[in-house]
Scaffold this motif. Structure first.
Motif, PDB file in Angstrom:
ATOM      1  N   GLY A  76       4.788  76.135 126.743  1.00 31.39           N
ATOM      2  CA  GLY A  76       4.386  76.693 125.456  1.00 31.39           C
ATOM      3  C   GLY A  76       5.516  77.390 124.726  1.00 31.39           C
ATOM      4  N   SER A  77       6.735  76.952 124.963  1.00 31.41           N
ATOM      5  CA  SER A  77       7.900  77.605 124.375  1.00 31.41           C
ATOM      6  C   SER A  77       7.903  77.498 122.855  1.00 31.41           C
ATOM      7  N   LEU A  78       7.995  78.647 122.185  1.00 31.60           N
ATOM      8  CA  LEU A  78       8.092  78.652 120.729  1.00 31.60           C
ATOM      9  C   LEU A  78       9.424  78.079 120.264  1.00 31.60           C
ATOM     10  N   ALA A  79      10.492  78.356 121.010  1.00 33.63           N
ATOM     11  CA  ALA A  79      11.803  77.790 120.664  1.00 33.63           C
ATOM     12  C   ALA A  79      11.767  76.265 120.786  1.00 33.63           C
ATOM     13  N   GLY A  80      11.122  75.758 121.847  1.00 28.17           N
ATOM     14  CA  GLY A  80      10.979  74.314 122.005  1.00 28.17           C
ATOM     15  C   GLY A  80      10.169  73.701 120.869  1.00 28.17           C
ATOM     16  N   GLU A  81       9.086  74.381 120.473  1.00 31.35           N
ATOM     17  CA  GLU A  81       8.252  73.906 119.370  1.00 31.35           C
ATOM     18  C   GLU A  81       9.040  73.857 118.061  1.00 31.35           C
ATOM     19  N   GLN A  82       9.805  74.902 117.785  1.00 31.18           N
ATOM     20  CA  GLN A  82      10.611  74.940 116.563  1.00 31.18           C
ATOM     21  C   GLN A  82      11.664  73.839 116.579  1.00 31.18           C
ATOM     22  N   ALA A  83      12.297  73.639 117.718  1.00 35.12           N
ATOM     23  CA  ALA A  83      13.311  72.584 117.826  1.00 35.12           C
ATOM     24  C   ALA A  83      12.695  71.215 117.570  1.00 35.12           C
ATOM     25  N   LEU A  84      11.495  70.979 118.073  1.00 37.19           N
ATOM     26  CA  LEU A  84      10.826  69.696 117.846  1.00 37.19           C
ATOM     27  C   LEU A  84      10.512  69.487 116.364  1.00 37.19           C
ATOM     28  N   LYS A  85      10.193  70.568 115.659  1.00 40.32           N
ATOM     29  CA  LYS A  85       9.978  70.463 114.209  1.00 40.32           C
ATOM     30  C   LYS A  85      11.265  70.064 113.506  1.00 40.32           C
ATOM     31  N   PHE A  86      12.398  70.624 113.945  1.00 38.72           N
ATOM     32  CA  PHE A  86      13.694  70.235 113.368  1.00 38.72           C
ATOM     33  C   PHE A  86      13.991  68.762 113.637  1.00 38.72           C
ATOM     34  N   PHE A  87      13.666  68.302 114.846  1.00 37.65           N
ATOM     35  CA  PHE A  87      13.850  66.880 115.151  1.00 37.65           C
ATOM     36  C   PHE A  87      12.996  66.021 114.226  1.00 37.65           C
ATOM     37  N   GLY A  88      11.770  66.459 113.962  1.00 40.19           N
ATOM     38  CA  GLY A  88      10.892  65.722 113.045  1.00 40.19           C
ATOM     39  C   GLY A  88      11.497  65.621 111.658  1.00 40.19           C
ATOM     40  N   GLU A  89      12.087  66.714 111.178  1.00 40.78           N
ATOM     41  CA  GLU A  89      12.741  66.705 109.867  1.00 40.78           C
ATOM     42  C   GLU A  89      13.951  65.778 109.867  1.00 40.78           C
ATOM     43  N   LEU A  90      14.716  65.813 110.929  1.00 43.35           N
ATOM     44  CA  LEU A  90      15.881  64.925 111.049  1.00 43.35           C
ATOM     45  C   LEU A  90      15.451  63.461 111.049  1.00 43.35           C
ATOM     46  N   TYR A  91      14.421  63.153 111.825  1.00 42.77           N
ATOM     47  CA  TYR A  91      13.934  61.770 111.873  1.00 42.77           C
ATOM     48  C   TYR A  91      13.405  61.317 110.517  1.00 42.77           C
ATOM     49  N   ALA A  92      12.801  62.232 109.752  1.00 42.61           N
ATOM     50  CA  ALA A  92      12.302  61.887 108.415  1.00 42.61           C
ATOM     51  C   ALA A  92      13.461  61.499 107.499  1.00 42.61           C
ATOM     52  N   VAL A  93      14.544  62.248 107.547  1.00 40.77           N
ATOM     53  CA  VAL A  93      15.725  61.906 106.739  1.00 40.77           C
ATOM     54  C   VAL A  93      16.288  60.565 107.188  1.00 40.77           C
ATOM     55  N   GLU A  94      16.353  60.334 108.485  1.00 38.75           N
ATOM     56  CA  GLU A  94      16.879  59.066 108.992  1.00 38.75           C
ATOM     57  C   GLU A  94      16.037  57.886 108.520  1.00 38.75           C
ATOM     58  N   ARG A  95      14.713  58.062 108.471  1.00 38.12           N
ATOM     59  CA  ARG A  95      13.849  56.985 107.963  1.00 38.12           C
ATOM     60  C   ARG A  95      14.135  56.711 106.484  1.00 38.12           C
ATOM     61  N   GLU A  96      14.386  57.779 105.716  1.00 43.41           N
ATOM     62  CA  GLU A  96      14.656  57.627 104.290  1.00 43.41           C
ATOM     63  C   GLU A  96      15.940  56.840 104.017  1.00 43.41           C
ATOM     64  N   VAL A  97      16.927  56.983 104.885  1.00 41.70           N
ATOM     65  CA  VAL A  97      18.230  56.365 104.629  1.00 41.70           C
ATOM     66  C   VAL A  97      18.443  55.066 105.406  1.00 41.70           C
ATOM     67  N   ALA A  98      17.448  54.640 106.141  1.00 39.12           N
ATOM     68  CA  ALA A  98      17.605  53.486 107.039  1.00 39.12           C
ATOM     69  C   ALA A  98      18.099  52.228 106.325  1.00 39.12           C
ATOM     70  N   ASP A  99      17.696  52.014 105.085  1.00 43.67           N
ATOM     71  CA  ASP A  99      18.058  50.784 104.380  1.00 43.67           C
ATOM     72  C   ASP A  99      19.279  50.926 103.470  1.00 43.67           C
ATOM     73  N   LEU A 100      19.888  52.098 103.455  1.00 40.81           N
ATOM     74  CA  LEU A 100      21.063  52.309 102.612  1.00 40.81           C
ATOM     75  C   LEU A 100      22.311  51.723 103.263  1.00 40.81           C
ATOM     76  N   MET A 101      23.319  51.477 102.454  1.00 41.44           N
ATOM     77  CA  MET A 101      24.605  51.028 102.976  1.00 41.44           C
ATOM     78  C   MET A 101      25.225  52.160 103.797  1.00 41.44           C
ATOM     79  N   ARG A 102      26.109  51.792 104.697  1.00 43.29           N
ATOM     80  CA  ARG A 102      26.672  52.733 105.668  1.00 43.29           C
ATOM     81  C   ARG A 102      27.252  53.989 105.015  1.00 43.29           C
ATOM     82  N   GLU A 103      28.088  53.851 104.013  1.00 48.96           N
ATOM     83  CA  GLU A 103      28.737  55.018 103.396  1.00 48.96           C
ATOM     84  C   GLU A 103      27.730  55.927 102.702  1.00 48.96           C
ATOM     85  N   GLU A 104      26.752  55.342 102.027  1.00 49.23           N
ATOM     86  CA  GLU A 104      25.725  56.148 101.359  1.00 49.23           C
ATOM     87  C   GLU A 104      24.859  56.862 102.398  1.00 49.23           C
TER      88      GLU A 104
END
Length: 113
Positions: A76-104
């Protein structure tokens, strides 16, 4: 130098045990002509001596996320829970840029992550 270095390929080998000597032997370490580069790996203790001999360690983010998930799920770690939320945000950005060219994609990830 590894005979595979010129090709820029990944190689998976087999050893008859789990000792760190197998990784060092494969990489020709500690020979001065041994392989130098970045080794993407898990937290296997057999790799540790390689990092002291000039090899750069690159851990996989998935392993870190898994440990944080275990920390949250099992304790039930709160730090672990917060870190998982950050991972979710990171994965959301990665999904948004998946189809862009490498430099963009690099520009957006560098800006937002």
């Amino acid at each position: 130098m590894s005979p595979f270095a010129f090709f820029g390929v990944a190689y998976v080998g087999f050893a008859d045990g789990r000792g760190g000597r197998h990784a060092r032997d494969f990489l020709d370490l500690p020979d001065e002509d041994g392989w130098r580069g970045t080794l993407v790996c898990d937290d296997f203790s057999g790799y540790k001596a390689c990092f002291e001999l000039g090899v750069t360690e690159a851990g996989r983010l998935a392993y870190a996320r898994r440990k944080l998930h275990e920390l949250w799920a099992n304790h039930g770690s709160l730090a672990g829970e917060q870190a998982l939320k950050f991972f979710g945000e990171l994965y959301a950005v990665e999904r948004e840029v998946a189809d862009l060219m490498r430099e963009e994609r690099k520009r957006v990830l560098t800006t937002h992550c």
